[in-house]
Design an enzyme around this catalytic site. Structure first.
Site, PDB file in Angstrom:
ATOM      1  N   THR A 134       8.126  15.121 -44.669  1.00 49.64           N
ATOM      2  CA  THR A 134       9.185  15.598 -43.773  1.00 49.64           C
ATOM      3  C   THR A 134      10.323  16.240 -44.541  1.00 49.64           C
ATOM      4  O   THR A 134      10.984  17.151 -44.034  1.00 49.64           O
ATOM      5  CB  THR A 134       9.702  14.405 -42.929  1.00 49.64           C
ATOM      6  OG1 THR A 134       8.608  13.951 -42.140  1.00 49.64           O
ATOM      7  CG2 THR A 134      10.846  14.796 -42.027  1.00 49.64           C
TER       8      THR A 134
ATOM      9  N   SER B 246       2.161  13.131 -45.700  1.00 46.28           N
ATOM     10  CA  SER B 246       1.753  12.103 -46.673  1.00 46.28           C
ATOM     11  C   SER B 246       0.565  11.265 -46.212  1.00 46.28           C
ATOM     12  O   SER B 246      -0.013  10.522 -47.006  1.00 46.28           O
ATOM     13  CB  SER B 246       2.928  11.207 -47.066  1.00 46.28           C
ATOM     14  OG  SER B 246       3.240  10.288 -46.067  1.00 46.28           O
TER      15      SER B 246
ATOM     16  N   THR C 129       7.332   9.970 -45.895  1.00 49.69           N
ATOM     17  CA  THR C 129       7.702   8.548 -45.871  1.00 49.69           C
ATOM     18  C   THR C 129       6.562   7.631 -45.414  1.00 49.69           C
ATOM     19  O   THR C 129       6.597   6.433 -45.691  1.00 49.69           O
ATOM     20  CB  THR C 129       8.917   8.315 -44.945  1.00 49.69           C
ATOM     21  OG1 THR C 129       8.589   8.768 -43.631  1.00 49.69           O
ATOM     22  CG2 THR C 129      10.146   9.032 -45.459  1.00 49.69           C
ATOM     23  N   ASP C 130       5.554   8.199 -44.716  1.00 55.32           N
ATOM     24  CA  ASP C 130       4.496   7.330 -44.175  1.00 55.32           C
ATOM     25  C   ASP C 130       3.790   6.524 -45.260  1.00 55.32           C
ATOM     26  O   ASP C 130       3.494   5.340 -45.077  1.00 55.32           O
ATOM     27  CB  ASP C 130       3.451   8.163 -43.413  1.00 55.32           C
ATOM     28  CG  ASP C 130       3.993   8.696 -42.095  1.00 55.32           C
ATOM     29  OD1 ASP C 130       5.103   8.292 -41.698  1.00 55.32           O
ATOM     30  OD2 ASP C 130       3.301   9.523 -41.460  1.00 55.32           O
TER      31      ASP C 130
HETATM   32  N1  ASP Z   1       4.476  12.119 -41.437  1.00 55.42           N
HETATM   33  C1  ASP Z   1       5.500  12.375 -42.418  1.00 55.42           C
HETATM   34  C2  ASP Z   1       4.897  12.141 -43.790  1.00 55.42           C
HETATM   35  O1  ASP Z   1       4.717  11.032 -44.173  1.00 55.42           O
HETATM   36  C3  ASP Z   1       6.671  11.463 -42.186  1.00 55.42           C
HETATM   37  C4  ASP Z   1       7.825  11.619 -43.141  1.00 55.42           C
HETATM   38  O2  ASP Z   1       7.743  12.221 -44.191  1.00 55.42           O
HETATM   39  O3  ASP Z   1       8.913  11.094 -42.816  1.00 55.42           O
HETATM   40  O4  ASP Z   1       4.592  13.080 -44.471  1.00 55.42           O
END
Ligand code: ASP
Length: 357
Positions: free
Chosen positions: A48, A94, A127-128
């Site tokens: 993200t 991610s 973040t995932d």
């Molecule tokens: N779906 C995103 C990822 O993990 C979520 C994020 O980055 O906050 O790439």
């Protein structure tokens, strides 16, 4: 006239006081270490933080859209912190990170860390699965130089995007002598976390990356790094895991236990994997039906808990021959098991590793 002269003289006399006060603020910046200049390598993987979507909105965007250079261009203040070298490792959501990406990251850090001009590393990541990449690298990079992972909850195009500040703070930590020898760290929303404890705890909040019951080990304020605690478990140069030359990792499946969970899935997982992690209920528990099938399996089975604050010890184990995950989440237990399997670890060795790392 006399009064004006008096006021002028008073102001002149006070000037050094103002100047001294200003110097004092800079000099006495509590216990945080001001960052020193060096070269920080930013390894971008997507997420993200590199997401682009409808202007202002926080959802419905495409992660992994901006390049490393574009991410850096949004934070001109980095100029004052360190020289930056950007490396685009991949540009993905991610959830599409793979063991191959992990190995590329570990190999790149291990190679570039040999350069005395490199002070530290920042990895930008979704973040995932940020916590998984952090823990994998914590066990496999062979350097004392800071390796810091960060990301953001809001895409670059949202109102009040959190990516630029997180990136700035991550670089400050990576450039800081405070962070040397602390293992892989995660920096998010002003806080510093150890790779072993960091976890995602919200699907929308800017403080989503935290460490649950374990908490932060430090904070970053205006570029100064304040580290209050140090990770207690072995990491980086102290581990026995050497991934040099590896191009893949053993396969480990995770099965989540719930009422009526089908034990046939255990057999299926065992057929398709080299090891198995069970996310048990409570203190790593599951049904009699599960117990019966686990007893038949010939691959290593690690028992963790589906509870955030789950601690599984040897005494909690329901099946002989299984291994307690300690307080590692199922996804982190899977990483340790994959690495342990690269060393051909048997049950006893696995039990030791799960206590040590
Ligand atoms: N779906 C995103 C990822 O993990 C979520 C994020 O980055 O906050 O790439």
């Amino acid at each position: 006239m006399k009064r004006i002269l008096c006021l002028f003289l008073t102001l002149c006399l006070m000037l050094p006081v103002f100047a001294a006060a200003e110097t004092a603020v800079t000099d006495t910046a509590p216990t945080g270490t001001a960052v020193s200049r060096g070269r920080v390598v930013v390894l971008a993987t997507g997420g993200t933080i590199a997401g682009v979507g409808e202007a202002g909105k926080t959802a419905g965007y495409k992660p992994g859209s901006l390049t490393a250079e574009q991410l850096l261009a949004a934070v001109p203040e980095l100029e004052q912190v360190a020289d930056i070298e950007a490396v685009q490792v991949c540009n993905v959501n991610s959830d599409d990170i793979t063991a191959e990406v992990w190995l590329t990251l570990a190999h790149t850090v291990n190679e570039m860390a040999k350069d005395p001009g490199v002070t530290g590393f920042v990895i930008t990541h979704g973040t995932d699965t940020l916590e998984e990449t952090a823990y994998f690298l914590n066990l496999t990079v062979k350097t004392d130089k800071p390796v810091v992972i960060t990301g953001s909850m809001r895409p670059s195009t949202s109102i009040s995007a959190d990516g630029p500040m997180n990136l700035y703070q991550a670089v400050c930590v990576a450039a800081s002598p405070e962070a040397v020898g602390q293992g892989v760290l995660a920096v998010f929303s002003d806080r510093i976390y150890s790779a072993r404890s960091v976890t995602k705890t919200s699907t929308y909040h800017v403080t989503a990356i935290s460490a649950g019951e374990m908490g932060a080990i430090g904070v970053v304020r205006d570029g100064a790094v304040y580290l209050y605690e140090t990770p207690g478990k072995k990491h980086t140069t102290e581990t026995e895991f050497d991934v040099e030359g590896l191009t893949s990792l053993p396969r480990v499946s995770i099965l989540y236990f719930a009422v009526d969970a089908d034990p046939a899935l255990l057999r299926f997982a065992a057929e398709h994997s080299d090891g198995l992690v069970i996310a048990g209920a409570g203190a790593g528990e599951f049904s009699e039906a599960y117990i019966a099938v686990i007893g038949e399996l010939s691959i290593p089975v690690v028992v963790s808990s589906r509870i955030d604050d789950g601690v599984i010890t040897r005494d909690n184990l329901l099946c002989e021959g299984t291994i307690a995950a300690d307080n590692l989440s199922p996804q982190k237990a899977a990483i340790l098991l994959r690495l342990a399997l690269t060393k051909g670890a048997g049950a006893e060795e696995l039990a030791r590793m799960f206590l040590e790392y």
